[in-house]
Design a protein around this motif. Structure first.
Motif, PDB file in Angstrom:
ATOM      1  N   ARG A 155      -8.261   1.608  -7.766  1.00 22.19           N
ATOM      2  CA  ARG A 155      -9.513   2.284  -8.131  1.00 22.19           C
ATOM      3  C   ARG A 155      -9.223   3.778  -8.311  1.00 22.19           C
ATOM      4  O   ARG A 155      -8.298   4.116  -9.058  1.00 22.19           O
ATOM      5  N   ASN A 156      -9.970   4.646  -7.579  1.00 20.44           N
ATOM      6  CA  ASN A 156      -9.906   6.073  -7.931  1.00 20.44           C
ATOM      7  C   ASN A 156      -9.502   7.001  -6.795  1.00 20.44           C
ATOM      8  O   ASN A 156      -9.676   8.214  -6.901  1.00 20.44           O
ATOM      9  N   SER A 157      -8.966   6.471  -5.690  1.00 16.79           N
ATOM     10  CA  SER A 157      -8.722   7.333  -4.526  1.00 16.79           C
ATOM     11  C   SER A 157      -7.280   7.789  -4.376  1.00 16.79           C
ATOM     12  O   SER A 157      -6.935   8.432  -3.378  1.00 16.79           O
ATOM     13  N   VAL A 158      -6.436   7.471  -5.355  1.00 12.79           N
ATOM     14  CA  VAL A 158      -5.032   7.895  -5.311  1.00 12.79           C
ATOM     15  C   VAL A 158      -4.710   8.634  -6.610  1.00 12.79           C
ATOM     16  O   VAL A 158      -4.988   8.131  -7.703  1.00 12.79           O
ATOM     17  N   LYS A 159      -4.122   9.832  -6.492  1.00 11.80           N
ATOM     18  CA  LYS A 159      -3.709  10.566  -7.700  1.00 11.80           C
ATOM     19  C   LYS A 159      -2.186  10.599  -7.791  1.00 11.80           C
ATOM     20  O   LYS A 159      -1.474  10.433  -6.788  1.00 11.80           O
ATOM     21  N   THR A 160      -1.690  10.818  -8.978  1.00 16.93           N
ATOM     22  CA  THR A 160      -0.263  10.951  -9.212  1.00 16.93           C
ATOM     23  C   THR A 160       0.132  12.412  -9.059  1.00 16.93           C
ATOM     24  O   THR A 160      -0.555  13.303  -9.573  1.00 16.93           O
ATOM     25  N   ILE A 161       1.234  12.658  -8.333  1.00 12.19           N
ATOM     26  CA  ILE A 161       1.716  14.051  -8.189  1.00 12.19           C
ATOM     27  C   ILE A 161       3.158  14.145  -8.662  1.00 12.19           C
ATOM     28  O   ILE A 161       3.850  13.146  -8.825  1.00 12.19           O
TER      29      ILE A 161
ATOM     30  N   ALA B 273       0.830  -1.204   0.000  1.00 12.43           N
ATOM     31  CA  ALA B 273       0.000   0.000   0.000  1.00 12.43           C
ATOM     32  C   ALA B 273       0.867   1.257   0.000  1.00 12.43           C
ATOM     33  O   ALA B 273       0.642   2.193  -0.782  1.00 12.43           O
ATOM     34  N   THR B 274       1.868   1.277   0.857  1.00 13.24           N
ATOM     35  CA  THR B 274       2.735   2.458   0.974  1.00 13.24           C
ATOM     36  C   THR B 274       3.599   2.627  -0.266  1.00 13.24           C
ATOM     37  O   THR B 274       3.792   3.749  -0.756  1.00 13.24           O
ATOM     38  N   GLN B 275       4.099   1.523  -0.778  1.00 18.60           N
ATOM     39  CA  GLN B 275       4.918   1.575  -1.989  1.00 18.60           C
ATOM     40  C   GLN B 275       4.118   2.134  -3.164  1.00 18.60           C
ATOM     41  O   GLN B 275       4.642   2.906  -3.987  1.00 18.60           O
ATOM     42  N   TYR B 276       2.826   1.780  -3.243  1.00 15.72           N
ATOM     43  CA  TYR B 276       1.985   2.294  -4.320  1.00 15.72           C
ATOM     44  C   TYR B 276       1.863   3.810  -4.230  1.00 15.72           C
ATOM     45  O   TYR B 276       1.934   4.515  -5.249  1.00 15.72           O
ATOM     46  N   LEU B 277       1.699   4.324  -3.020  1.00 14.10           N
ATOM     47  CA  LEU B 277       1.626   5.782  -2.843  1.00 14.10           C
ATOM     48  C   LEU B 277       2.942   6.441  -3.243  1.00 14.10           C
ATOM     49  O   LEU B 277       2.953   7.482  -3.919  1.00 14.10           O
ATOM     50  N   ILE B 278       4.048   5.838  -2.860  1.00 13.62           N
ATOM     51  CA  ILE B 278       5.364   6.393  -3.191  1.00 13.62           C
ATOM     52  C   ILE B 278       5.582   6.385  -4.703  1.00 13.62           C
ATOM     53  O   ILE B 278       6.086   7.358  -5.272  1.00 13.62           O
ATOM     54  N   GLU B 279       5.187   5.301  -5.348  1.00 10.57           N
ATOM     55  CA  GLU B 279       5.344   5.204  -6.810  1.00 10.57           C
ATOM     56  C   GLU B 279       4.538   6.269  -7.538  1.00 10.57           C
ATOM     57  O   GLU B 279       4.849   6.623  -8.679  1.00 10.57           O
ATOM     58  N   HIS B 280       3.497   6.785  -6.880  1.00  7.52           N
ATOM     59  CA  HIS B 280       2.674   7.832  -7.487  1.00  7.52           C
ATOM     60  C   HIS B 280       3.099   9.230  -7.038  1.00  7.52           C
ATOM     61  O   HIS B 280       2.312  10.185  -7.128  1.00  7.52           O
ATOM     62  N   GLY B 281       4.311   9.318  -6.551  1.00  2.99           N
ATOM     63  CA  GLY B 281       4.916  10.621  -6.282  1.00  2.99           C
ATOM     64  C   GLY B 281       4.715  11.167  -4.887  1.00  2.99           C
ATOM     65  O   GLY B 281       5.155  12.282  -4.584  1.00  2.99           O
ATOM     66  N   HIS B 282       4.078  10.415  -4.016  1.00  3.14           N
ATOM     67  CA  HIS B 282       3.797  10.918  -2.671  1.00  3.14           C
ATOM     68  C   HIS B 282       5.001  10.727  -1.749  1.00  3.14           C
ATOM     69  O   HIS B 282       5.582   9.636  -1.684  1.00  3.14           O
ATOM     70  N   LYS B 283       5.354  11.781  -1.057  1.00 11.76           N
ATOM     71  CA  LYS B 283       6.461  11.740  -0.099  1.00 11.76           C
ATOM     72  C   LYS B 283       5.996  12.102   1.311  1.00 11.76           C
ATOM     73  O   LYS B 283       6.647  11.746   2.291  1.00 11.76           O
ATOM     74  N   LYS B 284       4.894  12.810   1.390  1.00 14.35           N
ATOM     75  CA  LYS B 284       4.332  13.175   2.691  1.00 14.35           C
ATOM     76  C   LYS B 284       3.140  12.253   2.959  1.00 14.35           C
ATOM     77  O   LYS B 284       2.018  12.512   2.520  1.00 14.35           O
TER      78      LYS B 284
ATOM     79  N   GLU C 184       0.871  20.485   9.232  1.00 14.65           N
ATOM     80  CA  GLU C 184       0.816  20.369   7.767  1.00 14.65           C
ATOM     81  C   GLU C 184       0.068  19.102   7.397  1.00 14.65           C
ATOM     82  O   GLU C 184       0.243  18.052   8.011  1.00 14.65           O
ATOM     83  N   LEU C 185      -0.779  19.193   6.371  1.00 13.93           N
ATOM     84  CA  LEU C 185      -1.540  18.035   5.926  1.00 13.93           C
ATOM     85  C   LEU C 185      -0.686  17.216   4.953  1.00 13.93           C
ATOM     86  O   LEU C 185      -0.062  17.778   4.055  1.00 13.93           O
ATOM     87  N   PRO C 186      -0.626  15.883   5.107  1.00  7.94           N
ATOM     88  CA  PRO C 186       0.126  15.065   4.148  1.00  7.94           C
ATOM     89  C   PRO C 186      -0.583  15.031   2.799  1.00  7.94           C
ATOM     90  O   PRO C 186      -1.738  15.451   2.682  1.00  7.94           O
ATOM     91  N   SER C 187       0.118  14.521   1.791  1.00  9.50           N
ATOM     92  CA  SER C 187      -0.513  14.403   0.471  1.00  9.50           C
ATOM     93  C   SER C 187      -1.270  13.090   0.323  1.00  9.50           C
ATOM     94  O   SER C 187      -2.104  12.943  -0.574  1.00  9.50           O
TER      95      SER C 187
ATOM     96  N   ALA D 139      12.513   3.949   0.680  1.00  7.53           N
ATOM     97  CA  ALA D 139      12.411   5.107  -0.222  1.00  7.53           C
ATOM     98  C   ALA D 139      13.185   6.311   0.317  1.00  7.53           C
ATOM     99  O   ALA D 139      13.204   7.367  -0.332  1.00  7.53           O
ATOM    100  N   GLY D 140      13.786   6.175   1.487  1.00  2.57           N
ATOM    101  CA  GLY D 140      14.536   7.286   2.068  1.00  2.57           C
ATOM    102  C   GLY D 140      13.642   8.386   2.611  1.00  2.57           C
ATOM    103  O   GLY D 140      14.073   9.544   2.707  1.00  2.57           O
ATOM    104  N   LEU D 141      12.409   8.035   2.992  1.00  3.44           N
ATOM    105  CA  LEU D 141      11.467   9.027   3.515  1.00  3.44           C
ATOM    106  C   LEU D 141      11.403   8.933   5.039  1.00  3.44           C
ATOM    107  O   LEU D 141      11.369   7.835   5.608  1.00  3.44           O
ATOM    108  N   ALA D 142      11.383  10.072   5.679  1.00  6.73           N
ATOM    109  CA  ALA D 142      11.352  10.106   7.139  1.00  6.73           C
ATOM    110  C   ALA D 142       9.951   9.771   7.656  1.00  6.73           C
ATOM    111  O   ALA D 142       8.944  10.129   7.039  1.00  6.73           O
ATOM    112  N   LEU D 143       9.907   9.084   8.783  1.00  3.39           N
ATOM    113  CA  LEU D 143       8.647   8.796   9.451  1.00  3.39           C
ATOM    114  C   LEU D 143       8.250  10.021  10.265  1.00  3.39           C
ATOM    115  O   LEU D 143       8.965  10.431  11.180  1.00  3.39           O
ATOM    116  N   GLN D 144       7.109  10.625   9.921  1.00  2.88           N
ATOM    117  CA  GLN D 144       6.632  11.809  10.628  1.00  2.88           C
ATOM    118  C   GLN D 144       5.667  11.372  11.731  1.00  2.88           C
ATOM    119  O   GLN D 144       4.540  10.954  11.456  1.00  2.88           O
TER     120      GLN D 144
END
Length: 333
Positions: free
Chosen positions: A327-333, A168-179, A237-240, A206-211
């Protein structure tokens, strides 16, 4: 009500011959078998399940103990259990523990009084507790679903929650999400902890910090997701994107976001877990991790029946693998 003696008298055979025909316990000629069956049908004879269970020491009945929840995940698992019991000519007795050890103990006693052949437990709210009722009934074949270690002998059926959280997390990262935030389940339960561990692994790779302010433990229910999102809004701050560790909490998040005028996925992306049937009907349709719920239930029955046949076999742990449903709840940034 007709008895076996009545059938024997009408078919002009002994009661033992009727017993062998009905129970298929010994070869009986086709001519006599046909005569017995015709007499049984004519008299509307039905074998006594109680008498048969006393003779075979089997009732062909399984007990299922379940935790109350609004989550349809449980209903879909129970459907798999019920269907497999039907296919294997077993009866199913369902008891609800409501997450209470006292009620579970009473339910187990009730089921054992009914001489069930084995138990299936789907009561993860009791995970980690010492259930003294099983100190008294160590010989009853038992299968648990989605639990960690148990202090009583049991076979285990579970999904690979660590891999699911990672995917799940990898899918978000692959779509450009870092926050990326994570709304976890109760972290004293193994499945919630494992999904969170998968989340952390994907961030680390992915080298992303755990907030820490974006990690919100909750309760696996809609209201928990609703409250967790409002807590998240209070952060600086709101995550993406958010990995929500089950679909019911994701539904609560979508509702809370809508009330605040925050759009999914335009303003914030979501990915859930479980792929309950209603996930595809949410607005937007929820991208999620599919857990094979029906197969979880049917596999539990198959595992229990093998344990009933061979109580001395080594205990098994069966792990079912998750898959990604886009489905439709994740966008690419």
């Amino acid at each position: 009500m007709a008895s076996m003696k009545d059938v024997a008298k009408l078919a002009v055979v002994s009661t033992s011959t009727v017993s062998h025909v009905i129970n298929k316990s010994r070869y009986v000629s086709e001519e006599i078998t046909e005569r017995v069956l015709k007499a049984a049908k004519q008299l509307n004879y039905s074998p006594s399940a109680l008498a048969r269970s006393l003779k075979t020491n089997r009732t062909r009945t399984i007990g299922l103990l379940l935790t109350t929840s609004t989550n349809p995940f449980f209903a879909e698992v129970v459907k798999g259990v019920e269907r497999r019991c039907y296919e294997q000519n077993y009866n199913l007795i369902l008891c609800n523990s409501e997450g209470d050890e006292t009620r579970m103990k009473a339910s187990v006693n009730t089921l054992l009084e009914r001489r069930v052949d084995g138990l299936i437990l789907l009561c993860s709210t009791l995970e980690g507790q010492h259930l003294d009722v099983f100190d008294c009934y160590k010989d009853i074949p038992t299968v648990v679903m989605d639990w960690g270690d148990t202090h009583f002998p049991s076979d285990k059926i579970k999904d690979n929650s660590h891999l699911g959280g990672y995917m799940a997390t990898q899918y978000l990262i692959e779509h450009g999400h870092k926050k990326i935030a994570c709304i976890t389940g109760p972290l004293d339960r193994q499945q919630a902890q494992q999904r969170f561990n998968g989340f952390k692994q994907a961030l680390k790779e992915a080298g992303l910090a755990l907030q820490q302010q974006w990690i919100i433990p909750s309760n696996f229910e809609c209201d928990g997701g609703y409250e967790a999102f409002n807590t998240l809004l209070a952060s600086s701050e709101l995550p993406s994107a958010i990995f929500v560790c089950n679909d019911m909490m994701a539904m609560g998040v979508i509702n809370a976001a809508h009330k605040k005028g925050i759009r999914v996925p335009e303003d914030i992306s979501l990915i859930g877990y479980d792929d309950v049937d209603i996930a595809k009907y949410m607005v937007p349709a929820l991208t999620t991790i599919h857990q094979p719920k029906f197969r979880l239930g049917s596999t539990a029955v198959d595992t229990l029946l093998k344990r009933i046949e061979n109580k001395d076999a080594l205990l098994k742990q069966v792990q079912l693998e998750p898959t990604l449903v886009i489905r439709n709840s994740v966008k690419t940034i």
